[in-house]
Design an enzyme around this catalytic site. Structure first.
Site, PDB file in Angstrom:
ATOM      1  CE1 TYR A 144      -4.084  -2.330   5.032  1.00  0.00           C
ATOM      2  CE2 TYR A 144      -3.242  -0.111   4.649  1.00  0.00           C
ATOM      3  CZ  TYR A 144      -3.739  -1.310   4.161  1.00  0.00           C
ATOM      4  OH  TYR A 144      -3.888  -1.487   2.804  1.00  0.00           O
TER       5      TYR A 144
ATOM      6  CB  SER B 138      -0.868  -0.015   1.270  1.00  0.00           C
ATOM      7  OG  SER B 138      -1.475   1.226   1.514  1.00  0.00           O
TER       8      SER B 138
END
Length: 253
Positions: free
Chosen positions: A152, A139
């Site tokens: 995350y 990401s």
């Protein structure tokens, strides 16, 4: 000839938006695809929607070695080989400051996003054909810091470390290993993050995220899938150990 003619791909997180969209594109380009996910009903629906005789599914928990070994064995049993591994399964966790973040949720995010990815590489790599491709979903949060997404963000940074190590170890087999780093994508995960950022005000949060992207919009799943197709194909045969950013310019700022 199609880009993935006669190739076999495993896609974890296969019932999600990016997994399913990528499966459709891979199938169109001639691949056989095994979708892997936790819930059989979602996998059955995905296979029905894809509508191809060249797609199958395997219910598996990517955090359990026995399940990972089983989906690898299933791909070999059904299709006879593995050329492409899209190591994609992941969860977002909660949107919360580190000082308030529940330890149990942190552990679960790391279990799925780090151990699940590590186990996938560990058991898939030895069964892959020479010249294959492993693609791992990170990401922009694997390259930048994001307040209130500590678990995350940590997990997606860890994916880069796993990728770089695997790329070096897989190079003698001419197997390429790379990560993709999307900005926010227009899908369920971002709806969850938007709502988690400000309950009842998800649409306002979405506008704030979009304003922080130079191209002023989220990515669409098909745009991520098109990059994945390139990395899965022989057109990227000299790319390994790379962090491929697809973010509308976020990381350029």
């Amino acid at each position: 000839m199609k880009d993935l003619e006669h190739k076999v791909a495993i896609i974890t997180g296969g019932a999600g938006s990016i997994g399913k969209t990528t499966a459709r594109l891979f199938l169109e380009e001639g691949a056989h695809v095994l979708l892997v996910d936790l819930h059989e009903a979602e996998l059955e629906a995905a296979v029905l929607e894809l509508g191809s005789k060249n797609v199958a599914y395997c219910v598996a928990d990517v955090t359990r070695a026995v399940d990972v070994k089983r989906y690898v064995a299933e791909a070999l049993n059904l299709f006879g080989k593995i050329d492409i591994f899209f190591n994609n399964a992941g969860i977002e966790g909660l949107v919360m400051p580190i000082v308030d973040y529940p330890e149990a949720v942190f552990d679960q995010v790391m279990l799925v996003n780090v151990k699940g990815v590590w186990l996938g590489n560990k058991y898939t790599l030895p069964q892959m054909n020479e010249g294959g491709s492993i693609i791992m979903t990170s990401s922009v949060a694997g390259l930048l810091g994001f307040a209130h997404l500590g678990a995350y963000t940590a997990s997606k940074h860890a994916v880069v470390g796993i990728m770089r190590t695997t790329a070096l170890e897989a190079a003698p087999l001419k197997i390429r290993v790379n990560t993709v780093h999307p900005s926010p994508v227009n899908n369920r995960m971002m709806r969850s993050i938007e709502e988690g950022s400000s309950s009842g005000h998800g649409e306002e949060v979405k506008k704030q995220f979009e304003a922080a992207i130079p191209l002023k919009r989220y990515a669409e799943p098909i745009e991520i899938a098109q990059l994945l197709l390139f990395l899965a194909s022989s057109k990227s045969q000299y790319i390994t150990g790379a962090t491929l950013v697809i973010d509308g310019g976020m990381c350029a700022q």
